[in-house]
Each structure stands twice: as C-alpha cells, then as structure tokens.
Design an enzyme around this catalytic site. Structure first.
Site, short mmCIF file in Angstrom:
data_model
loop_
_atom_site.label_atom_id
_atom_site.label_comp_id
_atom_site.label_asym_id
_atom_site.label_seq_id
_atom_site.Cartn_x
_atom_site.Cartn_y
_atom_site.Cartn_z
N HIS A 216 57.36 29.11 42.48
CA HIS A 216 56.56 28.23 41.62
C HIS A 216 57.16 28.15 40.21
O HIS A 216 56.52 28.48 39.21
CB HIS A 216 55.11 28.71 41.54
CG HIS A 216 54.15 27.60 41.22
ND1 HIS A 216 52.86 27.56 41.69
CD2 HIS A 216 54.28 26.47 40.46
CE1 HIS A 216 52.25 26.47 41.23
NE2 HIS A 216 53.10 25.81 40.48
N LEU A 217 58.39 27.67 40.15
CA LEU A 217 59.15 27.63 38.90
C LEU A 217 59.20 26.25 38.25
O LEU A 217 59.79 26.11 37.18
CB LEU A 217 60.60 28.09 39.16
CG LEU A 217 60.79 29.51 39.68
CD1 LEU A 217 62.27 29.77 39.90
CD2 LEU A 217 60.19 30.53 38.73
N ALA B 41 57.49 24.27 36.44
CA ALA B 41 57.12 24.09 35.03
C ALA B 41 57.60 25.24 34.15
O ALA B 41 57.23 25.32 32.98
CB ALA B 41 55.61 23.94 34.90
N ASP C 259 58.71 24.99 46.41
CA ASP C 259 58.42 25.76 45.20
C ASP C 259 56.97 26.19 45.12
O ASP C 259 56.62 27.01 44.27
CB ASP C 259 58.78 24.91 43.97
CG ASP C 259 58.59 25.67 42.66
OD1 ASP C 259 59.19 26.75 42.51
OD2 ASP C 259 57.86 25.17 41.78
N ILE D 252 55.78 12.48 37.32
CA ILE D 252 56.93 13.24 37.81
C ILE D 252 57.72 12.41 38.81
O ILE D 252 58.95 12.32 38.74
CB ILE D 252 56.46 14.57 38.45
CG1 ILE D 252 55.81 15.44 37.37
CG2 ILE D 252 57.64 15.30 39.10
CD1 ILE D 252 55.14 16.68 37.92
N GLU E 211 49.53 32.00 47.04
CA GLU E 211 50.47 32.50 46.03
C GLU E 211 49.92 33.77 45.40
O GLU E 211 48.72 33.85 45.09
CB GLU E 211 50.71 31.44 44.95
CG GLU E 211 51.39 30.19 45.48
CD GLU E 211 51.78 29.19 44.39
OE1 GLU E 211 51.50 29.47 43.20
OE2 GLU E 211 52.37 28.15 44.71
N ASP F 284 52.50 5.17 47.37
CA ASP F 284 51.43 5.56 46.44
C ASP F 284 50.34 4.51 46.56
O ASP F 284 50.53 3.36 46.12
CB ASP F 284 51.96 5.64 45.01
CG ASP F 284 50.95 6.28 44.06
OD1 ASP F 284 49.75 5.99 44.20
OD2 ASP F 284 51.37 7.06 43.20
#
Length: 535
Positions: free
Chosen positions: A280-281, A283, A256, A152, A261, A171
């Site tokens: 939490h949209l 995906a 998100d 991603i 949750e 990273d």
C-alpha cells in the site's frame, strides 16, 4: 469557542501545524494511543484518520460533539458512513492531494511488471546472469484500459498517451465530452477487458464494484494482458486472480492494496506467479503526504469555522466551492424553511423548495438547507446539510424542489412550501444588496411583506380592522419588548380577517405576552419563530 481536533492516525505535520496556528483550535495527537483516543472522543469536534483507524458506528456514537471526520487520503471505506450521515457528521477526504503519487506508483508497477524487474533483481542477487529468462513487453502501441477515470485515472491516461499507448476507459459517470478532452475512448467494461493489453483499476469500493474482477471477467482478458490495482483490494476476487495467474489466463498482475491489510503472512497472494506486490505504497511519498495533510486540515478547519461541508463524501452533487459561494443563500434558505414549518404547525408531511435565480449549482444545496431549517424548527435535533434528506425520509416527509426565475424585482429568491395536515404554508425570502446581510422575508402565503430574515419574528393573523397595530404595539411595549420592524399586510380582496403582521423583536416574548396577544379579539393566530442559523 475552542474546536477540538482529535488525530487518530499519523498525519504529516504540515497540516496539523496550520490547525495549531489557527486561533480557537486545540489539536490532540492520539496516534497509536488508544487510551487517549477513547478519553478525548466525547469532546472532539473533528476526528482525523488515515486508513488504520476503523471509524465504526460505536466509535462515532461515543463522539457526542463530533461534526467532521477527516480522512487524510481518498478512500473512506474505513468509516461507517451511514452512522456519520445519520448524525449529521460531514465525512471529508483529500481526493486530489495524492493524485500524482498514486498515478506514478501505478505506472511504476506497470513498468516493473512488464519488464520483469523484480524477478530479474532476485536473479542478480542470487549471483546469476540470465538475460534470456526475463523477456519484456514494450508499451508503445499497446492498449491501456482504465476502469474508473477520476483524477488518478485521468493522470495515468496522460502518461499512457505520452508513451504512445491507445487508451480505453470505462466510467459510468464520465461524459463523452470529458472523455474526448482526455483523448480516451469510452467503452463498456467487458469490451475494455477483451481489448486491452493492460488493465488498471481506479474506482471506489461499493457494493456494485466489490469483486468486479471475478473469474468471469478474468476469462475475458487476453492471455498476454496484465492487471494493475492501486485502488481498493476488494475490487478483485483474490481466489480468481490467483487462479488466472496459475492457469496462464492472464500474463501477470501488480497489486498495492488488499482486502485485508496488513496482508497476512500466509496469504496465497505471496506465492502466486507473475505477481508484483507492494505494501500500500501508492500515496507514500513525502510530497503527497504533505499535500494530503494540508488539504484535509484546511477542509476540517473551514467546515468547523464556516460550516463549509460541500466537499463531504456523504453529500452528493454539492461541491465545496458551491457551498462557499452560496453561503448567504443557504443561510436564508434555512431560515425560510424554519419559518415555514413554524407557521404550518402540526406534523410536517411534505416540503417543496423553490429556487429562483441563475446559479445552476444552487437548487440542490438550497433544498438541503431549507429542509434542514424545517427539521430543526420541529425539534428533530441537530440537522445539517449532511443528514437533512435522511432524517426527512425517516419521517416519511416527501421532498421536492423546483427551479426557475426569481420573484419579480429580485435577483435571487428562495421559497419553501410546507404541508402539515390540512394546512399548507408558503414563505419566500430574497437576497438583497450586501451579502453580509441575512436577506429579507418578502412573502408569507399570499401576503406581501418586507422584514429582515433574522432575530425573533412574531407572525400574527388578524381581522383587517382599525386599532390592531396600536393594541399589539402597546402589549409589546408594556412587556419592554423592543420592535425592530413591523410590517402589516392585507389582502387586496377576500374576507375581512385577511390581514397579517410580521414583527421583528429584539428578544423572544415570554408566554404571558403571547397569551395577551392571542386574547385580542381581532387576532386569530400568533406564531413565534427564531430566525437564527444553527449550522
């Protein structure tokens, strides 16, 4: 055999239809049906979940036949990985299917935040026309800091560069070569935070990354900078985020995902200034859900049918592609490991695996397969590539591996050395010709032999004197035990008892036959090993 796949959460029909259309699969839909879930768990071979179902240790223990847990998505923090690993259950996810959807949502949040779209929309709905109240920020020429440059993050870097942003990345697992190929600059985290106009989080959640964005790190950011989080809620200390927004330490944020949750109605996040919230949209596109379903269902099917669990998140350093390609070698390694442990006898204290060949991906999975074979042969229970190392460590078995050239005359060999008490035993196997064949056992200790690595193998140590082969054959013949292969090997030098017979028979001889073989005066030891593979 019929494989039972239990679906605990809503999963798109695309993948489930593939499973339903595969012979030998039964799919049980228990989404939002706790009673069905509990009733069917004991016979389920695979469990499919999204983020709603909490796959606790208790739930895993209730599923006695479970071999695979499939997460229709990326994150697996709702699955108790230690228990799954202990049980040898592969935990699979779908890491690539929602890459585009998640990346596009992060970018949508960013544009919405820096152009003040939610607040402008609210103003318009109130009947206002206030163009001066919502000054925006252009992204071209600004610096984007990506924390976590996986699929991603890498996709977002491409979008950011296309709109003219300079990209920094942090990273710890990314090579300079890969960063260069993506056109990003690797940077320590604190330096990235200090130098970025936009920071976006795309790392997994673990003990090292939990609350990685705390008060200290918010203080490093520019007062004009914004933060985006579409990864995991627990990456951010919510209290520190709220304080940073209220104090003006950062200019805004878009979130998100949340530590809890659904987000509680009374959460302070709902009232924090300059904060865009979505439920939490990331995906939640039709395309992504179909891809996720197809990817995870295919992985679950392959894991059950072929034993391909290379993509499991609880096996590190082994890819699904490598496991599929190396299947003949892994089957041989497991058989060689089981034979070595059987011949060693006693309590296993150490296992060394020696891979001989040219495939750079082979040493680690070959070691796991060999160790699984060792443990299975000593009655540990169900052992897979997933839990082989864990079970060995629990028993204080020292593990090591080496890689190098194969035994002369062969392209690929696998050797296993087992130390049990004061005895050390080594077995070497080789792949020969047709990969559909099980390979050959070519050496036991310092005896050169050549028998197929399959079926039931009798290994006799005997004095090197005439008549032994005939007497052994007569005993097996009297017991109607058919011999498939008989290889007698002798030491070129050494004591007269230095001979070994490797005999492949069609069925395991009963105890009384083994006793007759052991009673022969020339025979000093008899071992019996089953060289069948149990995934």
């Amino acid at each position: 055999m019929t494989y039972v796949v239990l679906v605990a959460d809503k999963v798109a029909a695309a993948g489930l239809d593939v499973l339903r259309g595969t012979a030998g699969f039964e799919v049980i839909d228990a989404a939002e049906d706790v009673d069905t879930l509990r009733r069917e768990l004991p016979r389920a071979h695979a469990l499919l979940v999204r983020s709603d179902t909490q796959v606790t240790a208790e739930l895993i223990e209730a599923a006695s036949e479970l071999k695979v847990i499939g997460r229709a998505g990326i994150g697996v923090d709702n699955i108790h990985i230690p228990t799954a690993t202990q049980r040898g259950i592969a935990v699979l996810n779908a890491p690539g299917a929602n890459t585009v959807s998640a990346a596009e949502h992060a970018v949508a949040l960013l544009f919405s935040l820096v152009r003040r779209v939610p607040w402008a929309t609210d103003s318009m709905r109130r009947g206002e026309w206030d163009r001066k109240a919502f000054p925006g920020m252009e992204l071209r020429g600004k610096t984007l800091g990506i924390v976590g440059l996986g699929r991603i993050g890498a996709h977002i870097s491409g979008i950011a560069r296309a709109i003219g942003m300079h990209v920094l990345a942090h990273d710890p697992y990314l090579s300079e070569k890969r960063a260069g190929a993506l056109g990003v600059e690797l940077t320590p985290l604190d330096d990235l935070l200090a130098g970025s106009d936009v920071v976006t989080l795309h790392m997994p959640l673990d003990e090292k990354t939990r609350h990685i964005m705390d008060g200290r790190r918010f203080s490093l950011m520019k007062s004009t900078a914004v933060l985006i989080n579409t990864a995991r809620g627990e990456l951010i200390d919510d209290t520190a985020l709220i304080e940073a927004l209220e104090s003006g330490a950062i200019a805004g944020a878009a979130v998100d995902v949340y530590a809890e949750e659904p987000l509680p109605a009374d959460s302070r996040l709902r009232h924090a200034p300059n904060l865009v919230l979505t439920p939490h949209l990331a995906a939640s596109t039709k395309e992504a859900q179909a891809r996720v379903s197809l990817e995870i269902c295919a992985a679950v099917r392959d894991a059950l049918v072929t034993g391909d669990v290379g993509g499991a998140v609880n096996i590190t350093g082994v890819s699904s592609e490598a496991v599929a390609r190396l299947r003949p070698l892994l089957n041989l390694a497991r058989r060689v490991g089981g034979l070595a442990a059987t011949l060693a006898g006693g309590r296993v204290e150490a296992v060394e695996v020696l891979y001989g060949g040219s495939d750079e991906d082979a040493p680690r999975p070959a070691k796991l397969a060999a160790v699984a074979g060792v443990l299975s042969s000593i009655g540990v229970g169900r052992v897979t590539l997933v839990n082989a190392t864990t079970l060995a460590e629990e028993r204080s078995i020292a593990l090591s591996r080496r890689a190098g050239g194969p035994v002369g005359g062969f392209q690929t060999t696998i050797g296993v050395v087992v130390r049990a008490g004061d005895r050390t035993t080594s077995v070497v196997g080789a792949l020969v010709g047709d990969e559909r064949l099980p390979g050959r056992i070519i050496r036991i200790d310092d005896f050169v032999i050549d028998v197929p690595a399959e079926g039931c193998l009798l290994v006799l140590r005997n004095r090197d004197v005439p008549g032994v082969v005939g007497r052994v054959g007569m005993i097996l013949g009297d017991a109607a035990t058919n011999i498939g292969s008989y290889h007698q090997s002798r030491r070129r030098t050494g004591p007269p008892d230095g001979a070994l017979a490797a005999i492949v028979v069609d069925q395991r001889p009963p105890p009384e036959v083994i006793a007759r073989l052991e009673s022969l005066p020339e025979v000093t030891e008899v071992r019996v090993a089953a060289l069948d593979v149990d995934r």
